[in-house]
Scaffold this motif. Sequence first.
Motif, PDB file in Angstrom:
ATOM      1  N   PHE A  26      50.500 -27.983  -6.791  1.00 53.81           N
ATOM      2  CA  PHE A  26      49.255 -28.715  -6.998  1.00 53.81           C
ATOM      3  C   PHE A  26      49.511 -30.221  -7.061  1.00 53.81           C
ATOM      4  CE2 PHE A  26      45.929 -30.427  -9.829  1.00 53.81           C
ATOM      5  CZ  PHE A  26      44.800 -30.038  -9.126  1.00 53.81           C
ATOM      6  N   LEU A  27      50.545 -30.593  -7.830  1.00 54.16           N
ATOM      7  CA  LEU A  27      50.849 -32.020  -7.994  1.00 54.16           C
ATOM      8  C   LEU A  27      51.338 -32.649  -6.689  1.00 54.16           C
ATOM      9  CD1 LEU A  27      52.546 -31.971 -11.509  1.00 54.16           C
ATOM     10  CD2 LEU A  27      50.338 -32.959 -10.912  1.00 54.16           C
ATOM     11  N   VAL A  32      50.200 -35.952  -1.835  1.00 59.31           N
ATOM     12  CA  VAL A  32      50.077 -36.084  -0.373  1.00 59.31           C
ATOM     13  C   VAL A  32      48.692 -36.635  -0.006  1.00 59.31           C
ATOM     14  CG1 VAL A  32      49.847 -34.730   1.762  1.00 59.31           C
ATOM     15  CG2 VAL A  32      51.787 -34.343   0.255  1.00 59.31           C
ATOM     16  N   MET A  33      47.672 -36.103  -0.689  1.00 58.61           N
ATOM     17  CA  MET A  33      46.300 -36.571  -0.411  1.00 58.61           C
ATOM     18  C   MET A  33      46.131 -38.042  -0.775  1.00 58.61           C
ATOM     19  SD  MET A  33      44.823 -34.367   1.143  1.00 58.61           S
ATOM     20  CE  MET A  33      45.641 -32.905   1.689  1.00 58.61           C
ATOM     21  N   VAL A  34      46.737 -38.428  -1.897  1.00 54.96           N
ATOM     22  CA  VAL A  34      46.686 -39.840  -2.295  1.00 54.96           C
ATOM     23  C   VAL A  34      47.366 -40.694  -1.221  1.00 54.96           C
ATOM     24  CG1 VAL A  34      47.449 -41.535  -4.019  1.00 54.96           C
ATOM     25  CG2 VAL A  34      46.534 -39.341  -4.760  1.00 54.96           C
ATOM     26  N   GLY A  35      48.461 -40.171  -0.665  1.00 56.10           N
ATOM     27  CA  GLY A  35      49.189 -40.870   0.389  1.00 56.10           C
ATOM     28  C   GLY A  35      48.308 -41.135   1.606  1.00 56.10           C
ATOM     29  N   TRP A  36      47.589 -40.084   2.072  1.00 55.70           N
ATOM     30  CA  TRP A  36      46.686 -40.256   3.228  1.00 55.70           C
ATOM     31  C   TRP A  36      45.576 -41.248   2.907  1.00 55.70           C
ATOM     32  CZ3 TRP A  36      48.181 -39.420   7.812  1.00 55.70           C
ATOM     33  CH2 TRP A  36      48.987 -38.332   8.151  1.00 55.70           C
ATOM     34  N   PHE A  37      45.095 -41.163   1.665  1.00 49.01           N
ATOM     35  CA  PHE A  37      44.032 -42.075   1.216  1.00 49.01           C
ATOM     36  C   PHE A  37      44.523 -43.526   1.283  1.00 49.01           C
ATOM     37  CE2 PHE A  37      42.562 -44.502  -2.514  1.00 49.01           C
ATOM     38  CZ  PHE A  37      41.200 -44.575  -2.230  1.00 49.01           C
ATOM     39  N   VAL A 123      37.745 -35.818  -3.604  1.00 48.55           N
ATOM     40  CA  VAL A 123      36.371 -36.099  -4.031  1.00 48.55           C
ATOM     41  C   VAL A 123      36.363 -37.304  -4.976  1.00 48.55           C
ATOM     42  CG1 VAL A 123      34.354 -35.159  -5.231  1.00 48.55           C
ATOM     43  CG2 VAL A 123      35.713 -33.684  -3.750  1.00 48.55           C
ATOM     44  N   ILE A 124      37.320 -37.289  -5.915  1.00 44.86           N
ATOM     45  CA  ILE A 124      37.408 -38.408  -6.870  1.00 44.86           C
ATOM     46  C   ILE A 124      37.738 -39.707  -6.115  1.00 44.86           C
ATOM     47  CG2 ILE A 124      38.660 -39.287  -8.906  1.00 44.86           C
ATOM     48  CD1 ILE A 124      39.230 -36.239  -9.518  1.00 44.86           C
ATOM     49  N   LEU A 125      38.715 -39.612  -5.214  1.00 47.07           N
ATOM     50  CA  LEU A 125      39.115 -40.802  -4.444  1.00 47.07           C
ATOM     51  C   LEU A 125      37.952 -41.304  -3.581  1.00 47.07           C
ATOM     52  CD1 LEU A 125      42.660 -39.621  -3.277  1.00 47.07           C
ATOM     53  CD2 LEU A 125      42.178 -41.389  -4.951  1.00 47.07           C
ATOM     54  N   GLY A 126      37.210 -40.342  -3.008  1.00 51.81           N
ATOM     55  CA  GLY A 126      36.067 -40.695  -2.160  1.00 51.81           C
ATOM     56  C   GLY A 126      34.987 -41.408  -2.955  1.00 51.81           C
ATOM     57  N   VAL A 127      34.637 -40.825  -4.105  1.00 51.70           N
ATOM     58  CA  VAL A 127      33.591 -41.441  -4.945  1.00 51.70           C
ATOM     59  C   VAL A 127      34.055 -42.817  -5.427  1.00 51.70           C
ATOM     60  CG1 VAL A 127      32.278 -41.194  -7.095  1.00 51.70           C
ATOM     61  CG2 VAL A 127      32.613 -39.212  -5.613  1.00 51.70           C
ATOM     62  N   ALA A 128      35.335 -42.914  -5.790  1.00 52.56           N
ATOM     63  CA  ALA A 128      35.879 -44.209  -6.245  1.00 52.56           C
ATOM     64  C   ALA A 128      35.785 -45.246  -5.118  1.00 52.56           C
ATOM     65  CB  ALA A 128      37.325 -44.045  -6.689  1.00 52.56           C
ATOM     66  N   THR A 129      36.060 -44.808  -3.869  1.00 48.44           N
ATOM     67  CA  THR A 129      35.978 -45.734  -2.720  1.00 48.44           C
ATOM     68  C   THR A 129      34.537 -46.187  -2.511  1.00 48.44           C
ATOM     69  OG1 THR A 129      37.768 -44.464  -1.729  1.00 48.44           O
ATOM     70  CG2 THR A 129      36.671 -46.031  -0.298  1.00 48.44           C
TER      71      THR A 129
ATOM     72  N   HIS B 156      53.671 -33.306   5.857  1.00 45.95           N
ATOM     73  CA  HIS B 156      52.674 -34.369   5.753  1.00 45.95           C
ATOM     74  C   HIS B 156      53.345 -35.719   5.526  1.00 45.95           C
ATOM     75  CE1 HIS B 156      48.567 -32.612   5.720  1.00 45.95           C
ATOM     76  NE2 HIS B 156      49.311 -31.527   5.727  1.00 45.95           N
ATOM     77  N   LEU B 157      54.422 -35.691   4.738  1.00 43.63           N
ATOM     78  CA  LEU B 157      55.160 -36.939   4.488  1.00 43.63           C
ATOM     79  C   LEU B 157      55.695 -37.479   5.816  1.00 43.63           C
ATOM     80  CD1 LEU B 157      56.215 -38.818   2.199  1.00 43.63           C
ATOM     81  CD2 LEU B 157      58.323 -37.509   2.273  1.00 43.63           C
ATOM     82  N   LYS B 158      56.214 -36.555   6.627  1.00 41.90           N
ATOM     83  CA  LYS B 158      56.735 -36.928   7.946  1.00 41.90           C
ATOM     84  C   LYS B 158      55.628 -37.568   8.795  1.00 41.90           C
ATOM     85  CE  LYS B 158      57.095 -34.217  11.601  1.00 41.90           C
ATOM     86  NZ  LYS B 158      57.382 -33.142  12.534  1.00 41.90           N
ATOM     87  N   TRP B 159      54.446 -36.922   8.816  1.00 39.23           N
ATOM     88  CA  TRP B 159      53.345 -37.450   9.626  1.00 39.23           C
ATOM     89  C   TRP B 159      52.841 -38.781   9.098  1.00 39.23           C
ATOM     90  CZ3 TRP B 159      53.435 -35.923  14.177  1.00 39.23           C
ATOM     91  CH2 TRP B 159      53.701 -34.585  14.513  1.00 39.23           C
ATOM     92  N   MET B 160      52.820 -38.882   7.757  1.00 42.20           N
ATOM     93  CA  MET B 160      52.348 -40.135   7.142  1.00 42.20           C
ATOM     94  C   MET B 160      53.249 -41.296   7.535  1.00 42.20           C
ATOM     95  SD  MET B 160      50.905 -39.677   3.322  1.00 42.20           S
ATOM     96  CE  MET B 160      51.703 -38.236   2.736  1.00 42.20           C
ATOM     97  N   LEU B 161      54.575 -41.068   7.378  1.00 42.94           N
ATOM     98  CA  LEU B 161      55.539 -42.121   7.721  1.00 42.94           C
ATOM     99  C   LEU B 161      55.433 -42.487   9.196  1.00 42.94           C
ATOM    100  CD1 LEU B 161      58.688 -40.949   5.731  1.00 42.94           C
ATOM    101  CD2 LEU B 161      57.295 -42.961   5.280  1.00 42.94           C
ATOM    102  N   SER B 162      55.318 -41.430  10.013  1.00 43.92           N
ATOM    103  CA  SER B 162      55.248 -41.641  11.448  1.00 43.92           C
ATOM    104  C   SER B 162      53.988 -42.427  11.822  1.00 43.92           C
ATOM    105  CB  SER B 162      55.272 -40.289  12.157  1.00 43.92           C
ATOM    106  OG  SER B 162      55.255 -40.472  13.528  1.00 43.92           O
TER     107      SER B 162
END
Lengths: 262, 242
Positions: A26-27, A32-37, A123-129, B156-162
């Motif tokens: 979960f963590l 990972v989601m925070v990373g994409w955000f 959802v939290i990140l979206g609302v915060a944005t 996902h880490l790989k894709w993010m970095l890439s």
Amino acid sequence: MGRYVRLYRLFVKYSLMRAMMYKEDFLIWSAVMVGWFILTIIFYQVLFANVSEVAGWTKAELLILQGYYFVFDFILWGVLWPNMKQLPIKINKGELDYDLIRPISAQFMLSFRELDLDNANEVILGVATIIYGLRLGQIHPGVVETLLAIMTVVAAIVFIYAFYFISICIAFWFDRIENLHYFFPSFRHLWKQPQSFYSGWLRWILTIIVPITLVTTLPTEWLLMRLPWKETIFLIVFSLVALWFSRWFFKVALRRYSSASS
Amino acid sequence: MLWSFMDAVPLVGMLVLWLNAFSTANTIGGYSQTSIMTYYILGYLYSQVTGCHFDEGMNEEIRKGGVVFWLVKPISLKRFLFVQEMAWRTMTMLLTALPVGVLTVIIAPQLLPVPSLFHLVLLPVFLVIAYTLEVMYSYMVVAMAFVFEQARSLEHLKWMLSWLLSGSMIPPEFMPSWLRGVIQWLPFQFRFYVPVRLTTGEIGGVAILWQGMLAMVWLVILWVFVRWLWQRNLRSFTAVGS
């Protein structure tokens, strides 16, 4: 209706328990989601360091739209995807019987039984944005506009669900399409941009035929107090028709199904 | 065919965004509207050829113990994955990159520049290097799946970095100078940025030699590291009932 609400509450509870059983998982997924955000925010920071606005949209306005994108991303990957990915497999293996014989709508069971709450922080990140975008642009929508924005979000969710489910039901006609459950989610890249960014036939298709671009644009426009009444009514009607069509299509598709001695 | 279509959707979204960004400006970050379109279209075509996805399926196989089926075969799993992915890339090249390239030439030929003979000869070499580097990243993710249950997060880490460091998110010229400095030393740029600049002829002479040497150094480093990591983690792997 009450029975379905109670059942869905149980699905959420069960999914939450399962998510908490694997805390590390979960963590990590939350991270990972925070990373994409962060990457998305970096993209807009870099873009707007070079331009002041994009086709009339300011950074604040586009950030609000991105906020909605994150919210819908959770609906897509967290609420719908875990169920949609299983449907073609069940059809292929002839394991649909377990869902069909239950004393409840098979479509409901197949569509909502599992939730992947690992990316619920979107959802939290979206609302915060959205809140950040509103503050950055000093935009102060009224109560009515906010409620209408929420209403269009609900209509957009219905639209997303209906089209995703219809696209998955195509699996009834084919023996094996492994990546079918990725097909509809790939269109999310199109609702990452406002409707006005598209022009010509592409805009016409993405607004009238399959109103993908309205998904994020309309709630954003309500918060920007642009009052898109006509488009909102269109999306609501379209979503309800699509929902009805998904039910009809599922029933038609079921006639193609045959069990494998389960 | 479905994958081909799905892969093209993000490109459409990106092109639409940039077309609109240029509606009020002639140049942004040194790029014109045509050059930015060229950048993303070429990058998309090369990514289709060099991308590597076998880690996505293998992680699940390892988690469920199904990988044992592959480990007992009289062929190295790594070699098998390399060749299998190469077959996929060939198919993608034929079904996706080629049609999109031909379509672009028909609709907007000015978006696809014709490289010089010198660059044209070097391009396949750099694409093979880029593909091999991508395979190395995927090997690392798969190797981690032998000991780490949630290796999917590493995908996902790989894709993010890439996405960030290859130049596929945004050309490095738009980024802050410190990040540009970091990117030019890392291997991710060979997937997107370097082949594109090679095609447009913006890298030449000494710079090509420098890029080639950097790529080779990274290949050696990653190959040694992957070899060590794979053997170490495979020893720790256990499976039940398969």
